[in-house]
Design a protein around this motif. Structure first.
Motif, PDB file in Angstrom:
ATOM      1  N   THR A 242      -1.550   9.688  10.958  1.00 58.87           N
ATOM      2  CA  THR A 242      -2.726   8.877  11.237  1.00 58.87           C
ATOM      3  C   THR A 242      -3.448   8.530   9.946  1.00 58.87           C
ATOM      4  OG1 THR A 242      -3.043   9.981  13.370  1.00 58.87           O
ATOM      5  CG2 THR A 242      -4.908   8.755  12.492  1.00 58.87           C
ATOM      6  N   TYR A 243      -3.762   7.236   9.786  1.00 57.10           N
ATOM      7  CA  TYR A 243      -4.633   6.772   8.702  1.00 57.10           C
ATOM      8  C   TYR A 243      -5.866   6.178   9.365  1.00 57.10           C
ATOM      9  CZ  TYR A 243      -5.849   5.149   3.989  1.00 57.10           C
ATOM     10  OH  TYR A 243      -6.455   4.979   2.765  1.00 57.10           O
ATOM     11  N   THR A 244      -7.037   6.749   9.079  1.00 54.80           N
ATOM     12  CA  THR A 244      -8.285   6.264   9.637  1.00 54.80           C
ATOM     13  C   THR A 244      -9.116   5.640   8.521  1.00 54.80           C
ATOM     14  OG1 THR A 244      -8.269   7.961  11.353  1.00 54.80           O
ATOM     15  CG2 THR A 244     -10.369   6.876  10.903  1.00 54.80           C
ATOM     16  N   LEU A 245      -9.377   4.346   8.661  1.00 56.29           N
ATOM     17  CA  LEU A 245     -10.108   3.581   7.649  1.00 56.29           C
ATOM     18  C   LEU A 245     -11.519   3.308   8.185  1.00 56.29           C
ATOM     19  CD1 LEU A 245     -10.135   1.997   4.960  1.00 56.29           C
ATOM     20  CD2 LEU A 245      -9.076   0.076   6.186  1.00 56.29           C
ATOM     21  N   ASN A 246     -12.451   4.178   7.806  1.00 58.52           N
ATOM     22  CA  ASN A 246     -13.824   4.043   8.289  1.00 58.52           C
ATOM     23  C   ASN A 246     -14.709   3.217   7.368  1.00 58.52           C
ATOM     24  OD1 ASN A 246     -13.458   5.594  10.632  1.00 58.52           O
ATOM     25  ND2 ASN A 246     -13.752   7.500   9.508  1.00 58.52           N
ATOM     26  N   GLY A 247     -14.218   2.909   6.186  1.00 57.75           N
ATOM     27  CA  GLY A 247     -14.994   2.118   5.247  1.00 57.75           C
ATOM     28  C   GLY A 247     -14.235   1.906   3.962  1.00 57.75           C
ATOM     29  N   GLY A 248     -14.711   0.961   3.151  1.00 57.56           N
ATOM     30  CA  GLY A 248     -14.070   0.674   1.883  1.00 57.56           C
ATOM     31  C   GLY A 248     -12.885  -0.253   2.035  1.00 57.56           C
ATOM     32  N   THR A 249     -12.012  -0.248   1.035  1.00 54.41           N
ATOM     33  CA  THR A 249     -10.885  -1.178   0.969  1.00 54.41           C
ATOM     34  C   THR A 249      -9.589  -0.415   0.758  1.00 54.41           C
ATOM     35  OG1 THR A 249     -12.317  -2.870  -0.012  1.00 54.41           O
ATOM     36  CG2 THR A 249      -9.938  -3.182  -0.224  1.00 54.41           C
ATOM     37  N   LEU A 250      -8.580  -0.774   1.542  1.00 55.57           N
ATOM     38  CA  LEU A 250      -7.225  -0.237   1.402  1.00 55.57           C
ATOM     39  C   LEU A 250      -6.308  -1.398   1.053  1.00 55.57           C
ATOM     40  CD1 LEU A 250      -4.950   1.853   1.663  1.00 55.57           C
ATOM     41  CD2 LEU A 250      -4.996   1.485   4.149  1.00 55.57           C
ATOM     42  N   ASN A 251      -5.747  -1.367  -0.158  1.00 55.79           N
ATOM     43  CA  ASN A 251      -4.841  -2.413  -0.632  1.00 55.79           C
ATOM     44  C   ASN A 251      -3.412  -1.893  -0.633  1.00 55.79           C
ATOM     45  OD1 ASN A 251      -7.023  -4.255  -1.391  1.00 55.79           O
ATOM     46  ND2 ASN A 251      -7.403  -2.857  -3.106  1.00 55.79           N
ATOM     47  N   VAL A 252      -2.511  -2.586   0.059  1.00 57.74           N
ATOM     48  CA  VAL A 252      -1.113  -2.183   0.138  1.00 57.74           C
ATOM     49  C   VAL A 252      -0.253  -3.265  -0.519  1.00 57.74           C
ATOM     50  CG1 VAL A 252       0.808  -1.599   1.668  1.00 57.74           C
ATOM     51  CG2 VAL A 252      -1.530  -0.924   2.279  1.00 57.74           C
ATOM     52  N   GLY A 253       0.471  -2.898  -1.576  1.00 59.11           N
ATOM     53  CA  GLY A 253       1.316  -3.856  -2.279  1.00 59.11           C
ATOM     54  C   GLY A 253       0.657  -4.428  -3.511  1.00 59.11           C
ATOM     55  N   VAL A 254      -0.052  -3.600  -4.250  1.00 62.39           N
ATOM     56  CA  VAL A 254      -0.701  -4.063  -5.476  1.00 62.39           C
ATOM     57  C   VAL A 254       0.365  -4.332  -6.533  1.00 62.39           C
ATOM     58  CG1 VAL A 254      -2.328  -3.469  -7.301  1.00 62.39           C
ATOM     59  CG2 VAL A 254      -2.766  -2.748  -4.946  1.00 62.39           C
ATOM     60  N   GLY A 255       0.507  -5.571  -6.934  1.00 60.65           N
ATOM     61  CA  GLY A 255       1.492  -5.908  -7.949  1.00 60.65           C
ATOM     62  C   GLY A 255       2.920  -5.890  -7.456  1.00 60.65           C
ATOM     63  N   ASN A 256       3.122  -5.865  -6.134  1.00 62.01           N
ATOM     64  CA  ASN A 256       4.475  -5.847  -5.584  1.00 62.01           C
ATOM     65  C   ASN A 256       4.521  -6.769  -4.367  1.00 62.01           C
ATOM     66  OD1 ASN A 256       6.937  -5.127  -4.194  1.00 62.01           O
ATOM     67  ND2 ASN A 256       6.963  -3.220  -5.350  1.00 62.01           N
ATOM     68  N   ALA A 257       5.300  -7.835  -4.455  1.00 58.60           N
ATOM     69  CA  ALA A 257       5.348  -8.839  -3.390  1.00 58.60           C
ATOM     70  C   ALA A 257       5.994  -8.321  -2.117  1.00 58.60           C
ATOM     71  CB  ALA A 257       6.098 -10.088  -3.872  1.00 58.60           C
ATOM     72  N   GLU A 258       6.586  -7.121  -2.156  1.00 56.42           N
ATOM     73  CA  GLU A 258       7.230  -6.558  -0.977  1.00 56.42           C
ATOM     74  C   GLU A 258       6.411  -5.420  -0.370  1.00 56.42           C
ATOM     75  OE1 GLU A 258      11.172  -5.509  -2.044  1.00 56.42           O
ATOM     76  OE2 GLU A 258      11.815  -7.567  -2.418  1.00 56.42           O
ATOM     77  N   GLY A 259       5.134  -5.380  -0.648  1.00 56.29           N
ATOM     78  CA  GLY A 259       4.283  -4.323  -0.137  1.00 56.29           C
ATOM     79  C   GLY A 259       4.082  -4.414   1.363  1.00 56.29           C
ATOM     80  N   ASP A 260       4.554  -3.398   2.130  1.00 51.73           N
ATOM     81  CA  ASP A 260       4.494  -3.404   3.591  1.00 51.73           C
ATOM     82  C   ASP A 260       3.746  -2.189   4.118  1.00 51.73           C
ATOM     83  OD1 ASP A 260       6.191  -5.651   3.593  1.00 51.73           O
ATOM     84  OD2 ASP A 260       7.995  -4.408   3.751  1.00 51.73           O
ATOM     85  N   VAL A 261       3.255  -2.313   5.357  1.00 53.52           N
ATOM     86  CA  VAL A 261       2.833  -1.163   6.142  1.00 53.52           C
ATOM     87  C   VAL A 261       3.902  -0.941   7.194  1.00 53.52           C
ATOM     88  CG1 VAL A 261       1.140  -0.234   7.753  1.00 53.52           C
ATOM     89  CG2 VAL A 261       0.372  -1.510   5.747  1.00 53.52           C
ATOM     90  N   ASN A 262       4.601   0.190   7.115  1.00 51.92           N
ATOM     91  CA  ASN A 262       5.666   0.541   8.045  1.00 51.92           C
ATOM     92  C   ASN A 262       5.191   1.697   8.916  1.00 51.92           C
ATOM     93  OD1 ASN A 262       7.830  -1.211   6.898  1.00 51.92           O
ATOM     94  ND2 ASN A 262       7.521   0.093   5.107  1.00 51.92           N
ATOM     95  N   MET A 263       5.097   1.469  10.221  1.00 55.68           N
ATOM     96  CA  MET A 263       4.548   2.477  11.113  1.00 55.68           C
ATOM     97  C   MET A 263       5.526   2.811  12.228  1.00 55.68           C
ATOM     98  SD  MET A 263       0.678   0.951  11.475  1.00 55.68           S
ATOM     99  CE  MET A 263       0.250   2.244  12.648  1.00 55.68           C
TER     100      MET A 263
END
Length: 332
Positions: A242-263
């Motif tokens: 579990t990833y719980t994002l209650n605030g702020g910023t979550l960046n996935v794929g910084v500097g990588n064009a293949e950045g994915d969220v796989n769940m």
């Protein structure tokens, strides 16, 4: 038991530093070794390997423990190590607290156990990086819950994973009774977290666990992928992530064009991402339960924002593409 205070001085060790080391058998339930190192103003400690909460294999009775603590307390406190075990083995416990100053490793950091066979299921490790503190891992993984119960808290501090990955819940140990290693991670109060800038991932592995992010100015940036419950029953376990994002910023794929969220993309795996007020930026694709027999993936939340395909090469949204009971839910 012992305490070592390092202030206005430098100490360099060519070998291994043991903090809280048990070398002899004790009665069941007894603490057989407890050590504390405090690095204060203008203190500088350098060593090859640092083990906190280590127990001599084969000599310990059930229930005996060892505890090691490392505290950095001043902006001029400096600790440099090659690699680190926080809660090394068996029933050892390690606690590292960076209230100020810098701790740098050139190699990997294991929190709770250095073995994945199940032998270190009794270990407990905690790493705290508070406001004013900086933790930098040069290469090798940071593994929260490699063999036991691991805890990693960045509360207003800075954590830089220069190379390799941050791993949550590395193992699902063997033996007659399965032993699960779990990881619990919190990023809060303006924490600044960088997990590489290229082929670097945040992985929830066989043991699973949780990450909770909060605070409007907290920023977590992952070089490539966020992989949640991507190791399912066929590789030893099907525990939830579990990833719980209650605030702020979550960046996935910084500097990588293949950045994915796989769940939940493996057999029997379960994963949930809850966006309750933060911003999730995904460079390429979001894939939920993208495999046969995946138990389920969910993306839910209230007041959050999700941006997919900022500059990736595929830019896909995939929900429950597998068969045989695969499920996926998205509600934002």
């Amino acid at each position: 038991d012992g305490t070592f205070n390092l202030t206005d001085a430098s100490v360099t060790l060519s070998g291994t530093a043991f903090i809280g080391r048990s070398n002899s058998a004790t009665a069941a339930g007894e603490r057989s070794g407890e050590g504390t190192v405090n690095v204060g103003a203008n203190g500088n400690l350098t060593t090859a390997v640092m083990n906190l909460g280590g127990m001599n294999d084969g000599t310990q009775n059930a229930g005996s423990t060892a505890i090691g603590r490392l505290n950095l307390t001043d902006a001029t406190s400096v600790v440099n190590v090659t690699s680190m075990n926080i809660g090394q083995n068996l029933r050892g416990e390690g606690i590292v607290t960076i209230d100020a100053g810098t701790l740098t490793t050139t190699g990997r950091v294991y929190i709770a156990g250095d073995e994945t066979s199940g032998d270190d299921a009794g270990t407990r490790g905690t790493l705290n990086v508070n406001a004013g503190g900086t933790m930098t891992v040069g290469s090798g993984n940071t593994e929260v819950g490699r063999g036991g119960a691991g805890f990693f808290n960045v509360d207003g501090g800075t954590y830089n994973q220069v190379a390799n990955n941050l791993v949550v819940g590395q193992s699902f140990g063997g033996g007659a009774t399965a032993q699960v290693a779990t990881g619990t991670v919190t990023f809060s109060n303006g924490a600044q977290v960088t997990i590489g800038t290229g082929n670097n991932d945040l992985n929830f592995n066989k043991g699973g666990g949780s990450v909770t992010q909060s605070g409007d100015t907290t920023v977590v940036s992952i070089g490539r992928n966020l992989n949640m419950a991507d190791e399912g029953a066929t590789t030893g376990g099907a525990f939830s992530s579990t990833y719980t994002l209650n605030g702020g910023t979550l960046n996935v794929g910084v500097g990588n064009a293949e950045g994915d969220v796989n769940m939940a993309n493996q057999v029997g795996s379960v994963a949930a991402l809850n966006d309750n007020g933060g911003t999730l930026n995904i460079e390429d694709s979001l894939l939920l339960a993208n495999n046969n027999n995946a138990a389920g993936g969910s993306l839910t939340g209230t007041g959050g924002r999700v941006n997919v395909g900022g500059g990736g090469s595929n830019r896909n949204l995939v929900f429950a593409a597998g068969t045989n009971g695969t499920t996926a839910t998205a509600v934002i």
